[in-house]
Design an enzyme around this catalytic site. Structure first.
Site, PDB file in Angstrom:
ATOM      1  N   GLY A   8       0.830  -1.199   0.000  1.00  0.00           N
ATOM      2  CA  GLY A   8       0.000   0.000   0.000  1.00  0.00           C
ATOM      3  C   GLY A   8       0.863   1.247   0.000  1.00  0.00           C
ATOM      4  O   GLY A   8       1.704   1.436   0.873  1.00  0.00           O
ATOM      5  N   GLY A  10      -0.498   4.312   0.109  1.00  0.00           N
ATOM      6  CA  GLY A  10      -1.360   5.410   0.559  1.00  0.00           C
ATOM      7  C   GLY A  10      -0.669   6.156   1.690  1.00  0.00           C
ATOM      8  O   GLY A  10       0.562   6.145   1.805  1.00  0.00           O
ATOM      9  N   PHE A  11      -1.455   6.793   2.540  1.00  0.00           N
ATOM     10  CA  PHE A  11      -0.863   7.605   3.609  1.00  0.00           C
ATOM     11  C   PHE A  11       0.005   6.765   4.550  1.00  0.00           C
ATOM     12  O   PHE A  11       1.096   7.174   4.933  1.00  0.00           O
ATOM     13  CB  PHE A  11      -1.964   8.306   4.412  1.00  0.00           C
ATOM     14  CG  PHE A  11      -2.555   9.471   3.690  1.00  0.00           C
ATOM     15  CD1 PHE A  11      -1.870  10.669   3.604  1.00  0.00           C
ATOM     16  CD2 PHE A  11      -3.798   9.373   3.088  1.00  0.00           C
ATOM     17  CE1 PHE A  11      -2.407  11.755   2.933  1.00  0.00           C
ATOM     18  CE2 PHE A  11      -4.350  10.450   2.413  1.00  0.00           C
ATOM     19  CZ  PHE A  11      -3.656  11.646   2.339  1.00  0.00           C
ATOM     20  N   GLY A  12      -0.500   5.586   4.948  1.00  0.00           N
ATOM     21  CA  GLY A  12       0.240   4.758   5.901  1.00  0.00           C
ATOM     22  C   GLY A  12       1.507   4.197   5.280  1.00  0.00           C
ATOM     23  O   GLY A  12       2.619   4.371   5.806  1.00  0.00           O
ATOM     24  N   GLU A 168     -18.983  17.848   2.019  1.00  0.00           N
ATOM     25  CA  GLU A 168     -18.119  18.501   1.028  1.00  0.00           C
ATOM     26  C   GLU A 168     -18.743  18.433  -0.366  1.00  0.00           C
ATOM     27  O   GLU A 168     -18.788  19.424  -1.095  1.00  0.00           O
ATOM     28  CB  GLU A 168     -16.752  17.812   0.995  1.00  0.00           C
ATOM     29  CG  GLU A 168     -15.892  18.151   2.193  1.00  0.00           C
ATOM     30  CD  GLU A 168     -14.690  17.223   2.385  1.00  0.00           C
ATOM     31  OE1 GLU A 168     -13.948  17.444   3.338  1.00  0.00           O
ATOM     32  OE2 GLU A 168     -14.499  16.281   1.588  1.00  0.00           O
ATOM     33  N   GLN A 322      -4.310  11.274   9.337  1.00  0.00           N
ATOM     34  CA  GLN A 322      -3.308  11.468  10.395  1.00  0.00           C
ATOM     35  C   GLN A 322      -2.986  10.172  11.132  1.00  0.00           C
ATOM     36  O   GLN A 322      -1.840   9.910  11.481  1.00  0.00           O
ATOM     37  CB  GLN A 322      -3.798  12.524  11.396  1.00  0.00           C
ATOM     38  CG  GLN A 322      -3.385  13.934  11.041  1.00  0.00           C
ATOM     39  CD  GLN A 322      -1.882  14.080  10.862  1.00  0.00           C
ATOM     40  OE1 GLN A 322      -1.081  13.495  11.581  1.00  0.00           O
ATOM     41  NE2 GLN A 322      -1.489  14.846   9.876  1.00  0.00           N
TER      42      GLN A 322
HETATM   43  C1  LIG Z   1     -13.318  10.914  -0.296  1.00  0.00           C
HETATM   44  C2  LIG Z   1     -12.457  10.812   0.937  1.00  0.00           C
HETATM   45  C3  LIG Z   1     -12.188  11.972   1.659  1.00  0.00           C
HETATM   46  C4  LIG Z   1     -11.383  11.903   2.797  1.00  0.00           C
HETATM   47  N1  LIG Z   1     -11.137  13.061   3.486  1.00  0.00           N
HETATM   48  C5  LIG Z   1     -10.324  13.033   4.540  1.00  0.00           C
HETATM   49  C6  LIG Z   1      -9.964  14.227   5.216  1.00  0.00           C
HETATM   50  O1  LIG Z   1     -10.416  15.326   4.855  1.00  0.00           O
HETATM   51  N2  LIG Z   1      -9.111  14.128   6.276  1.00  0.00           N
HETATM   52  C7  LIG Z   1      -8.609  12.943   6.686  1.00  0.00           C
HETATM   53  O2  LIG Z   1      -7.815  12.893   7.631  1.00  0.00           O
HETATM   54  N3  LIG Z   1      -8.919  11.792   6.080  1.00  0.00           N
HETATM   55  C8  LIG Z   1      -9.762  11.806   5.010  1.00  0.00           C
HETATM   56  N4  LIG Z   1     -10.078  10.630   4.372  1.00  0.00           N
HETATM   57  C9  LIG Z   1      -9.584   9.366   4.923  1.00  0.00           C
HETATM   58  C10 LIG Z   1      -8.142   9.116   4.534  1.00  0.00           C
HETATM   59  O3  LIG Z   1      -7.970   9.298   3.150  1.00  0.00           O
HETATM   60  C11 LIG Z   1      -7.780   7.704   4.960  1.00  0.00           C
HETATM   61  O4  LIG Z   1      -7.923   7.599   6.345  1.00  0.00           O
HETATM   62  C12 LIG Z   1      -6.349   7.367   4.562  1.00  0.00           C
HETATM   63  O5  LIG Z   1      -6.208   7.389   3.153  1.00  0.00           O
HETATM   64  C13 LIG Z   1      -5.952   5.987   5.084  1.00  0.00           C
HETATM   65  O6  LIG Z   1      -4.647   5.710   4.686  1.00  0.00           O
HETATM   66  P1  LIG Z   1      -4.196   4.200   4.406  1.00  0.00           P
HETATM   67  O7  LIG Z   1      -2.752   4.255   4.117  1.00  0.00           O
HETATM   68  O8  LIG Z   1      -4.685   3.335   5.504  1.00  0.00           O
HETATM   69  O9  LIG Z   1      -5.008   3.776   3.117  1.00  0.00           O
HETATM   70  P2  LIG Z   1      -5.054   4.447   1.670  1.00  0.00           P
HETATM   71  O10 LIG Z   1      -4.561   5.828   1.700  1.00  0.00           O
HETATM   72  O11 LIG Z   1      -6.436   4.189   1.186  1.00  0.00           O
HETATM   73  O12 LIG Z   1      -4.013   3.588   0.827  1.00  0.00           O
HETATM   74  C14 LIG Z   1      -4.210   2.247   0.546  1.00  0.00           C
HETATM   75  C15 LIG Z   1      -3.289   1.869  -0.599  1.00  0.00           C
HETATM   76  O13 LIG Z   1      -3.232   0.453  -0.677  1.00  0.00           O
HETATM   77  C16 LIG Z   1      -3.327   0.062  -2.021  1.00  0.00           C
HETATM   78  N5  LIG Z   1      -3.876  -1.296  -2.022  1.00  0.00           N
HETATM   79  C17 LIG Z   1      -5.085  -1.691  -1.590  1.00  0.00           C
HETATM   80  N6  LIG Z   1      -5.206  -3.016  -1.685  1.00  0.00           N
HETATM   81  C18 LIG Z   1      -4.050  -3.476  -2.190  1.00  0.00           C
HETATM   82  C19 LIG Z   1      -3.566  -4.771  -2.529  1.00  0.00           C
HETATM   83  N7  LIG Z   1      -4.312  -5.860  -2.351  1.00  0.00           N
HETATM   84  N8  LIG Z   1      -2.320  -4.885  -3.052  1.00  0.00           N
HETATM   85  C20 LIG Z   1      -1.554  -3.775  -3.259  1.00  0.00           C
HETATM   86  N9  LIG Z   1      -1.962  -2.538  -2.948  1.00  0.00           N
HETATM   87  C21 LIG Z   1      -3.195  -2.385  -2.420  1.00  0.00           C
HETATM   88  C22 LIG Z   1      -4.226   1.097  -2.661  1.00  0.00           C
HETATM   89  O14 LIG Z   1      -4.022   1.157  -4.066  1.00  0.00           O
HETATM   90  C23 LIG Z   1      -3.784   2.368  -1.934  1.00  0.00           C
HETATM   91  O15 LIG Z   1      -2.740   3.024  -2.624  1.00  0.00           O
HETATM   92  C24 LIG Z   1     -10.872  10.663   3.229  1.00  0.00           C
HETATM   93  C25 LIG Z   1     -11.138   9.510   2.490  1.00  0.00           C
HETATM   94  C26 LIG Z   1     -11.921   9.589   1.345  1.00  0.00           C
HETATM   95  C27 LIG Z   1     -12.196   8.331   0.552  1.00  0.00           C
END
Ligand SMILES: Cc1cc2nc3c(=O)[nH]c(=O)nc-3n(C[C@H](O)[C@H](O)[C@H](O)COP(=O)(O)OP(=O)(O)OC[C@H]3O[C@@H](n4cnc5c(N)ncnc54)[C@H](O)[C@@H]3O)c2cc1C
Length: 438
Positions: A8, A10-12, A168, A322
């Site tokens: 992943g 994403g943010f994490g 939003e 965050q």
């Molecule tokens: C429309 C929307 C608005 C938001 N607004 C806010 C906000 O204003 N403020 C805030 O703090 N938070 C907001 N959030 C929440 C925030 O975006 C999430 O909490 C954050 O993205 C979580 O980070 P993460 O790393 O857990 O997952 P993500 O950022 O979702 O990243 C997951 C990553 O894993 C990858 N992935 C998934 N499955 C697989 C797999 N099987 N194999 C390989 N890669 C994979 C995906 O492609 C992605 O790149 C919002 C979310 C959305 C959807």
């Protein structure tokens, strides 16, 4: 060399990788998309204010200077916890000594997956451009429609879910109808659009204090958005939405329904749990230990939206950027500390506050003990989003777009793309129409 695999970007996952840039480890970042997506600004793509490339950056590019890191485009579909290998969709196995899984969430329709067709959610770039198409197409269809009830249905937009995303989207939609498109049509007045925000709980922005919910509701109503609280959506079809209240049921005829009501953890949570014996929470997230690892598997960390962390306050931490950023960084630092045999403290989330934007000069903010709304909250929202947007170039472009949009009320990315109902593919030759001559 100790091998760290991060699933992943994403943010994490991305913040875990960045925190390992100087560590004596070999890092592999695996994502099924080749870009990091700044999800908090997805609604701006969905409403034509920004273009997809402005809120997404190639992961390979973000990490290109990080010599200990490689990036793989691939989807994790399995885990061999005994062999310590991640299994990709094409069968390739990637070995690890430490694994960080940060796969986020997917839309959740409470068991009604058939609603997705008529009510797209907002999780990906594709979702955002689909929503953009549906919103813009609805105005185009209304312009050509002569049947009054059908035209009304084209000009009715229902948003399901009164959390930050629903608020939003509805605020931006109201600005499109009232400002952006105001002078663009001849048969319809876009200001006649009905924008209805339906929330199942007693109030919108339920995670914010009550005074901020009230303030947001007042601003939305001033913009012409109708907010409907305590209404459970029981049906979504091509023709509209059925909403059930305590004592009655109401059908709203609408051609555009957007879903902002729920997400659940990626299915990867269950895959990892099945292999490791970890507990899965009700929303599909994986229950983690105080150091964000899985019980019995200290080498596997789950961070961000995929993790259920209940060691601070008893309740799971919220699914916000965050939490993911801080947990990703923490997991990376924990790996390095373990390698140095240094003690590791449990993860502690530093809550920097909660923001939701409603529209031009209007947002709500809860920062520490302070609750406020209006222009100040909006400026803080603007600053925070620019600050956390990945990539200097994106920051500059978005800042300029916002300044331009602010002064002109324009949304320059108002493009209808992808398959459109009743229209052939853009490159197709016109089909000759046969008709009876008089
Ligand atoms: C429309 C929307 C608005 C938001 N607004 C806010 C906000 O204003 N403020 C805030 O703090 N938070 C907001 N959030 C929440 C925030 O975006 C999430 O909490 C954050 O993205 C979580 O980070 P993460 O790393 O857990 O997952 P993500 O950022 O979702 O990243 C997951 C990553 O894993 C990858 N992935 C998934 N499955 C697989 C797999 N099987 N194999 C390989 N890669 C994979 C995906 O492609 C992605 O790149 C919002 C979310 C959305 C959807």
């Amino acid at each position: 060399m100790h091998r760290v695999v991060i699933v992943g970007g994403g943010f994490g996952g991305l913040n875990a990788a960045l925190a390992l840039r100087k560590a004596p480890v070999e890092v592999t970042v695996i994502d099924r998309r080749n870009f990091h997506l700044f999800q908090p600004l997805l609604y701006q793509v969905a409403t034509g204010a920004l273009s997809p490339g402005e809120i997404a950056s190639p992961i390979r590019n973000i990490l290109h200077a990080q010599k200990n890191t490689r990036v793989l485009l691939g989807e994790m579909c399995g885990l061999d916890a005994n062999a310590r290998e991640v299994i990709l969709a094409d069968g390739e196995r990637v070995g690890y000594d430490s694994l960080i899984v940060a796969a986020g969430t997917v839309d959740f329709y409470f068991g009604h997956d058939d609603w997705k067709k008529n009510a797209p959610g907002l999780k990906s770039i594709e979702d955002a451009t689909e929503i953009r198409k549906r919103i813009l197409f609805a105005f185009e269809a209304a312009e050509r429609e002569t049947d009054v009830p059908t035209r009304r249905a084209w000009l009715t937009f229902v948003l399901v879910g009164g959390g930050p995303t629903g608020v939003e989207l509805s605020g931006a939609l109201a600005e499109i109808a009232n400002d952006t498109l105001r002078h663009d049509f001849r048969s319809i007045d876009p200001r006649d659009a009905a924008i209805i925000l339906v929330e199942g709980k007693g109030r919108i922005l339920e995670t914010f204090p009550e005074d901020l919910s009230k303030a947001a509701e007042t601003v939305l109503q001033r913009k012409g958005v109708k907010t409907v609280a305590s209404g459970q959506v029981t049906q979504i079809t091509d023709d509209g939405v059925t909403v059930k209240f305590k004592d009655r049921e109401e059908k709203i005829a609408a051609k555009t329904v957007l879903w902002a009501a729920g997400v659940r953890a990626s299915g990867l949570g269950k895959i990892v749990a099945d292999q490791t014996g970890a507990q899965v929470a009700k929303n599909g997230s994986v229950v983690v230990e105080p150091d964000c690892s899985i019980k019995g598997h200290p080498e596997i960390f789950i961070v961000g939206d995929l993790a259920s962390f209940t060691h601070q306050g008893g309740k799971p931490l919220p699914g916000v950027a965050q939490v993911a950023i801080q947990q990703g960084t923490y997991a990376a630092k924990t790996i390095v500390k373990r390698l140095k045999n240094e003690p590791v403290k449990p993860f502690h989330y530093w809550d920097k506050g909660n923001l939701a934007v409603i529209g031009r000069l209007a947002a709500v903010a809860q920062i520490g003990r302070f609750d406020f709304h209006g222009a100040l909250a909006w400026f803080i929202w603007l600053f925070v989003h620019i600050l956390y947007l990945v990539g200097f170039e994106n920051r500059m472009v978005v800042l300029m777009e916002w300044a331009f949009n602010y002064f002109t009320h324009n949304r320059s990315a108002r493009l209808i793309t992808g398959p459109t109902p009743g229209l052939p593919a853009p490159s197709a030759e016109p089909e000759p129409v046969t008709y009876a001559s008089h």
